[in-house]
Design a protein around this motif. Sequence first.
Motif, mmCIF file in Angstrom:
data_model
loop_
_atom_site.group_PDB
_atom_site.id
_atom_site.type_symbol
_atom_site.label_atom_id
_atom_site.label_comp_id
_atom_site.label_asym_id
_atom_site.label_seq_id
_atom_site.Cartn_x
_atom_site.Cartn_y
_atom_site.Cartn_z
ATOM 1 N N SER A 137 0.796 -1.176 0.152
ATOM 2 C CA SER A 137 -0.258 -0.123 0.001
ATOM 3 C C SER A 137 0.959 1.032 0.077
ATOM 4 O O SER A 137 0.413 2.182 -0.700
ATOM 5 C CB SER A 137 -0.708 -0.138 1.326
ATOM 6 O OG SER A 137 -0.285 0.064 2.338
ATOM 7 N N LEU A 138 1.934 1.040 0.691
ATOM 8 C CA LEU A 138 2.926 2.284 0.746
ATOM 9 C C LEU A 138 3.505 2.344 -0.589
ATOM 10 O O LEU A 138 3.767 3.520 -1.088
ATOM 11 C CB LEU A 138 3.919 2.281 1.774
ATOM 12 C CG LEU A 138 3.537 2.025 3.223
ATOM 13 C CD1 LEU A 138 4.758 1.718 4.312
ATOM 14 C CD2 LEU A 138 2.783 3.399 3.626
ATOM 15 N N GLN A 139 3.946 1.388 -1.265
ATOM 16 C CA GLN A 139 4.700 1.408 -2.690
ATOM 17 C C GLN A 139 3.508 2.135 -3.684
ATOM 18 O O GLN A 139 4.069 2.831 -4.355
ATOM 19 C CB GLN A 139 4.839 0.106 -2.967
ATOM 20 C CG GLN A 139 5.947 -0.595 -1.999
ATOM 21 C CD GLN A 139 6.306 -2.145 -2.327
ATOM 22 O OE1 GLN A 139 5.229 -2.736 -3.087
ATOM 23 N NE2 GLN A 139 7.365 -2.819 -2.102
ATOM 24 N N GLN A 140 2.461 1.671 -3.450
ATOM 25 C CA GLN A 140 1.371 2.057 -4.599
ATOM 26 C C GLN A 140 1.236 3.706 -4.163
ATOM 27 O O GLN A 140 1.012 4.481 -5.312
ATOM 28 C CB GLN A 140 0.094 1.356 -4.490
ATOM 29 C CG GLN A 140 -0.927 1.887 -5.454
ATOM 30 C CD GLN A 140 -0.453 1.768 -6.738
ATOM 31 O OE1 GLN A 140 0.282 0.708 -7.149
ATOM 32 N NE2 GLN A 140 -0.788 2.619 -7.745
ATOM 33 N N GLN A 141 1.084 3.987 -2.714
ATOM 34 C CA GLN A 141 0.860 5.591 -2.669
ATOM 35 C C GLN A 141 1.920 6.422 -3.224
ATOM 36 O O GLN A 141 2.008 7.719 -3.637
ATOM 37 C CB GLN A 141 0.827 5.754 -1.193
ATOM 38 C CG GLN A 141 0.344 6.964 -0.576
ATOM 39 C CD GLN A 141 -0.174 6.941 0.755
ATOM 40 O OE1 GLN A 141 0.221 6.178 1.322
ATOM 41 N NE2 GLN A 141 -0.801 8.150 1.313
ATOM 42 N N LEU A 142 3.304 5.796 -2.966
ATOM 43 C CA LEU A 142 4.584 6.590 -3.497
ATOM 44 C C LEU A 142 4.388 6.807 -5.143
ATOM 45 O O LEU A 142 4.967 7.706 -5.624
ATOM 46 C CB LEU A 142 5.684 5.901 -2.880
ATOM 47 C CG LEU A 142 6.931 6.840 -3.397
ATOM 48 C CD1 LEU A 142 6.961 8.226 -2.768
ATOM 49 C CD2 LEU A 142 8.173 5.955 -2.827
ATOM 50 N N LYS A 143 4.081 5.734 -5.647
ATOM 51 C CA LYS A 143 4.007 5.605 -7.051
ATOM 52 C C LYS A 143 3.254 6.692 -7.741
ATOM 53 O O LYS A 143 3.439 7.338 -8.666
ATOM 54 C CB LYS A 143 3.440 4.300 -7.644
ATOM 55 C CG LYS A 143 3.611 4.120 -9.177
ATOM 56 C CD LYS A 143 3.341 2.815 -9.511
ATOM 57 C CE LYS A 143 3.552 2.524 -10.812
ATOM 58 N NZ LYS A 143 3.316 1.345 -11.479
ATOM 59 N N VAL A 144 2.018 7.121 -6.918
ATOM 60 C CA VAL A 144 1.256 8.279 -7.013
ATOM 61 C C VAL A 144 1.660 9.440 -6.981
ATOM 62 O O VAL A 144 1.493 10.389 -7.803
ATOM 63 C CB VAL A 144 -0.182 7.712 -6.749
ATOM 64 C CG1 VAL A 144 -1.228 9.095 -6.929
ATOM 65 C CG2 VAL A 144 -0.881 6.778 -7.169
ATOM 66 N N LEU A 145 2.317 9.753 -5.654
ATOM 67 C CA LEU A 145 2.549 11.001 -5.070
ATOM 68 C C LEU A 145 3.975 11.338 -5.814
ATOM 69 O O LEU A 145 4.057 12.646 -5.798
ATOM 70 C CB LEU A 145 2.678 10.889 -3.597
ATOM 71 C CG LEU A 145 1.199 10.609 -3.107
ATOM 72 C CD1 LEU A 145 1.511 10.746 -1.350
ATOM 73 C CD2 LEU A 145 0.280 12.085 -3.520
ATOM 74 N N ASP A 146 4.756 10.324 -5.938
ATOM 75 C CA ASP A 146 6.241 10.886 -6.433
ATOM 76 C C ASP A 146 6.609 9.809 -7.489
ATOM 77 O O ASP A 146 7.447 8.925 -6.879
ATOM 78 C CB ASP A 146 7.040 11.174 -5.521
ATOM 79 C CG ASP A 146 8.363 11.709 -5.782
ATOM 80 O OD1 ASP A 146 8.752 11.825 -7.079
ATOM 81 O OD2 ASP A 146 9.019 12.006 -4.803
#
Length: 303
Positions: A137-146
């Motif tokens: 979930s953290l990996q996917q969130q970072l992919k979106v934000l940065d």
Amino acid sequence: MTKTLISVVGATAIGKTALSIKLAQHFQTEIISCDSRQFFKEMQLGTAVPSDEELHAAPHHFIQHVSIFDSYNVGQFERDAIAKLDALFEKHNIVIMVGGSGLYVDAVVKGLDEFPKVDSNIRTQLNAQLAKEGIASLQQQLKVLDPVYYERVALENPHRLIRALEICIGSGKPYSSFLKDTSASRSFKTIKVGLTADREIVYDRINRRVDMMMQEGLLEEAKVLHPHKTLNALQTVGYRELFEYLDGNWTLEFAVSEIKKNTRRFAKRQGTWFRRDEHTLWFDYEEDINTIIEKVDTLLLNR
């Protein structure tokens, strides 16, 4: 003569340690390790710490110098490494640095980036998200934000992910936007020497190294460290997967396959990180050491 740091970089398992020792012997100097996994004295096999024979072949610094129970980060390493370099340059014109931790290499060569202060509650929330939803979930969130930093960061390192995400969320800007282009003032020049190989070769070397680690007792080492599995130092490839096996969540065969897979992913991101520097001298991993030394010598003379 200008004081010069020769920084040996490249993917894991590609032969950086052997090259750094040969360079140190040629220039009759010492080696600084900037491999953040090798700092901790309790971690031996899973971090591919140089053998006793290798450590005796040239003086090494920052190998197993702190404990997993100590709080030690890249900022502390930058200060310690610069102080050590100041001392070493009193005796040598050239010092070797080796390691695949790109952030730690940059901390020594360029200095650390400055980030805005953000609400500490963001990190608390991200840690809770990690515990509840897992690292994906953290990996996917970072992919979106940065998406830029997503391509560079070690995606298997939850603390790096959380650090980047808290800056993204707290500032409303990508973490990568705070990564500076200018370097801090240093009293030495740097020559970066990189080792490279076809991806299939790197992956094969990684797979064989993991098999060798297991044969040499990595599982037994993980069993000793298992009671302390929540420590930051142990959130790393090679231990985290075996902890899943020891917790009864995975089979041993699957855990070993995950170590190989995650190490291969790490190597790919190391390549992305190090290729950013267009001034790096790249050599095939099988290049003759004399050819490498000759080109480095030419650079030194031109300086």
